[in-house]
Design a protein around this motif. Structure first.
Motif, PDB file in Angstrom:
ATOM      1  N   ALA A   1      11.128  -9.301   2.916  1.00 32.33           N
ATOM      2  CA  ALA A   1      11.563 -10.373   3.809  1.00 32.33           C
ATOM      3  C   ALA A   1      11.124 -11.744   3.310  1.00 32.33           C
ATOM      4  N   ALA A   2      10.367 -11.785   2.192  1.00 31.79           N
ATOM      5  CA  ALA A   2       9.791 -13.036   1.664  1.00 31.79           C
ATOM      6  C   ALA A   2       9.056 -13.784   2.760  1.00 31.79           C
ATOM      7  N   ASN A   3       8.289 -13.022   3.541  1.00 30.35           N
ATOM      8  CA  ASN A   3       7.570 -13.591   4.691  1.00 30.35           C
ATOM      9  C   ASN A   3       6.126 -13.886   4.301  1.00 30.35           C
ATOM     10  N   PRO A   4       5.639 -15.102   4.468  1.00 28.42           N
ATOM     11  CA  PRO A   4       4.253 -15.422   4.101  1.00 28.42           C
ATOM     12  C   PRO A   4       3.245 -14.647   4.943  1.00 28.42           C
ATOM     13  N   PHE A   5       2.125 -14.285   4.304  1.00 30.57           N
ATOM     14  CA  PHE A   5       1.111 -13.524   5.030  1.00 30.57           C
ATOM     15  C   PHE A   5      -0.253 -13.712   4.387  1.00 30.57           C
ATOM     16  N   SER A   6      -1.284 -13.325   5.122  1.00 30.26           N
ATOM     17  CA  SER A   6      -2.645 -13.344   4.600  1.00 30.26           C
ATOM     18  C   SER A   6      -3.372 -12.094   5.073  1.00 30.26           C
TER      19      SER A   6
ATOM     20  N   ILE B   1      -3.159  -3.901  -5.291  1.00 28.79           N
ATOM     21  CA  ILE B   1      -3.152  -5.194  -5.965  1.00 28.79           C
ATOM     22  C   ILE B   1      -1.805  -5.493  -6.629  1.00 28.79           C
ATOM     23  N   ARG B   2      -1.142  -4.478  -7.183  1.00 24.02           N
ATOM     24  CA  ARG B   2       0.162  -4.712  -7.803  1.00 24.02           C
ATOM     25  C   ARG B   2       1.203  -5.098  -6.762  1.00 24.02           C
ATOM     26  N   LEU B   3       1.132  -4.499  -5.591  1.00 26.39           N
ATOM     27  CA  LEU B   3       2.046  -4.866  -4.512  1.00 26.39           C
ATOM     28  C   LEU B   3       1.805  -6.299  -4.061  1.00 26.39           C
ATOM     29  N   LEU B   4       0.547  -6.707  -4.017  1.00 29.60           N
ATOM     30  CA  LEU B   4       0.217  -8.071  -3.613  1.00 29.60           C
ATOM     31  C   LEU B   4       0.679  -9.079  -4.665  1.00 29.60           C
ATOM     32  N   GLU B   5       0.550  -8.707  -5.925  1.00 27.14           N
ATOM     33  CA  GLU B   5       1.054  -9.581  -6.995  1.00 27.14           C
ATOM     34  C   GLU B   5       2.561  -9.767  -6.868  1.00 27.14           C
ATOM     35  N   ALA B   6       3.277  -8.674  -6.599  1.00 24.10           N
ATOM     36  CA  ALA B   6       4.730  -8.761  -6.440  1.00 24.10           C
ATOM     37  C   ALA B   6       5.092  -9.607  -5.227  1.00 24.10           C
ATOM     38  N   ALA B   7       4.313  -9.474  -4.163  1.00 24.24           N
ATOM     39  CA  ALA B   7       4.565 -10.279  -2.964  1.00 24.24           C
ATOM     40  C   ALA B   7       4.353 -11.761  -3.251  1.00 24.24           C
TER      41      ALA B   7
ATOM     42  N   ALA C   1       4.822 -13.316  -5.870  1.00 24.79           N
ATOM     43  CA  ALA C   1       5.915 -13.866  -6.664  1.00 24.79           C
ATOM     44  C   ALA C   1       7.098 -14.282  -5.799  1.00 24.79           C
ATOM     45  N   ARG C   2       7.104 -13.810  -4.535  1.00 31.13           N
ATOM     46  CA  ARG C   2       8.233 -14.103  -3.651  1.00 31.13           C
ATOM     47  C   ARG C   2       7.861 -14.988  -2.470  1.00 31.13           C
ATOM     48  N   THR C   3       6.584 -14.993  -2.064  1.00 32.79           N
ATOM     49  CA  THR C   3       6.200 -15.736  -0.878  1.00 32.79           C
ATOM     50  C   THR C   3       4.737 -16.129  -0.984  1.00 32.79           C
TER      51      THR C   3
ATOM     52  N   GLY D   1      -4.642 -13.458 -10.325  1.00 34.00           N
ATOM     53  CA  GLY D   1      -3.904 -14.663  -9.994  1.00 34.00           C
ATOM     54  C   GLY D   1      -3.673 -14.886  -8.515  1.00 34.00           C
ATOM     55  N   LEU D   2      -4.307 -14.075  -7.672  1.00 32.17           N
ATOM     56  CA  LEU D   2      -4.159 -14.225  -6.225  1.00 32.17           C
ATOM     57  C   LEU D   2      -5.227 -15.161  -5.678  1.00 32.17           C
ATOM     58  N   ARG D   3      -4.866 -15.937  -4.689  1.00 29.31           N
ATOM     59  CA  ARG D   3      -5.853 -16.758  -3.996  1.00 29.31           C
ATOM     60  C   ARG D   3      -6.790 -15.849  -3.201  1.00 29.31           C
TER      61      ARG D   3
END
Length: 336
Positions: free
Chosen positions: A148-153, A165-171, A173-175, A215-217
């Motif tokens: 959904a390219a929805n921002p999240f934390s 972690i790979r899923l978070l990296e992919a996320a 890249a989109r949001t 590379g994630l915050r």
């Protein structure tokens, strides 16, 4: 451990959310001794934060209720009473699992009324607590948010986040994706006594370092700062220095909140382990759930000065700090 599978209507006016007659199956396993898991099918998953809340996000997702971290101070303890459980040992050992969380989230994100607002996770109980290792709800949740390219934390004490972690990296890249770990102190003896089910503070900082390498915050919440137990200048310096070494992009100090439910449980622990401090706590929290304002200013001021010294951003002045909201008012659909 007993596994209990439940179906909830959500429209019931019964005082208890989970009726004992709703149990479909029960069996034992040695993996989670002393724990009871209640599998439910929630009717909604995106929760709206009350407008009175001081946090900058307005929506949360909580796939679990109750938490095996068993932190004595957890502000979410009182919400377990909505389930007709107690805020003490029941909160630590009776965990509600929303097994349809991912599918339901995908549906709600696709609804015409949804506007793609930021969603915060881990703000009530930890979405990467030990149960997540078995139920694996978060991969589906992250995937739904990514599609959904929805921002999240995500705010966590759990090292299980590294599994995704790979899923978070992919996320990312989109949001917009934010992560944060909660580390109130670096003291093994204190950790063992007050956060008995949570990973070590140094392990959480290791999570921060690994997320940053990808590379994630990742921010560090210095939370909670425990009055007279973890608030000395040396203790605060140690956690800020360790956060800087782990690559945290910011630190946010949060002094212990003692809200109903947590207050009684924490003070009972304090009476057993540090009885000399009880009277000081009663004076410090005489006005309610929050410590004396002057004390809060002094402690947070020290952390901010240390953050500047170590070249870390002051998270309290960011536009979207991942600090937890106050516990929700009893919702229309209690506890879901």
């Amino acid at each position: 451990m007993r596994w209990q599978q439940l179906e909830l209507d959500g429209t019931s006016t019964a005082p208890a959310l989970i009726e004992r007659s709703a149990v479909a199956r029960t069996f034992n396993t040695p993996d989670f001794a002393g724990m009871t898991f209640y599998e439910i099918h929630a009717k909604s998953i995106i929760n709206r934060v009350p407008a009175s809340s001081r946090v900058p996000f307005r929506h949360t997702v909580n796939p679990y209720r109750g938490c095996s971290h068993a932190c004595r101070y957890c502000f979410a303890r009182n919400t377990h009473r909505y389930l007709d459980f107690d805020a003490g040992s029941d909160f630590d050992s009776r965990v509600v699992v929303k097994v349809n969380a991912a599918a339901l989230l995908a549906k709600e994100l696709g609804a015409a009324r949804w506007r793609g607002e930021h969603i915060a996770m881990g703000t009530n109980v930890d979405c990467y607590q030990r149960a997540e290792g078995r139920y694996r709800l978060m991969p589906g949740i992250v995937q739904a948010l990514t599609e959904a390219a929805n921002p999240f934390s995500i705010l966590t004490k759990g090292t299980l986040i590294l599994r995704d972690i790979r899923l978070l990296e992919a996320a990312a890249a989109r949001t917009r994706v934010g992560t944060a770990v909660s580390v109130g102190f670096i003291d093994e003896e204190l950790w063992r006594g007050i956060e008995p089910g949570a990973p070590q503070p140094t392990a959480r900082l290791g999570v921060c370092a690994r997320l940053r390498e990808s590379g994630l915050r990742c921010e560090v919440l210095i939370a909670p700062i425990l009055p007279y137990l973890s608030d000395s200048p040396a203790q605060l310096r140690r956690v800020v220095a360790a956060s800087a070494e782990a690559g945290a992009v910011s630190v946010t100090p949060i002094v212990l909140h003692l809200r109903p439910g947590a207050r009684e449980w924490y003070l009972a622990w304090l009476q057993r382990e540090h009885p000399r401090l009880v009277s000081r706590y009663r004076r410090l929290y005489a006005a309610g759930s929050y410590a004396d304002r002057e004390y809060q200013r002094r402690i947070t001021g020290r952390v901010r000065a240390l953050a500047a010294e170590y070249g870390i951003e002051d998270g309290a002045h960011r536009d979207r700090p991942p600090s937890p909201p106050p516990p929700p008012r009893q919702p229309t659909l209690p506890g879901l």
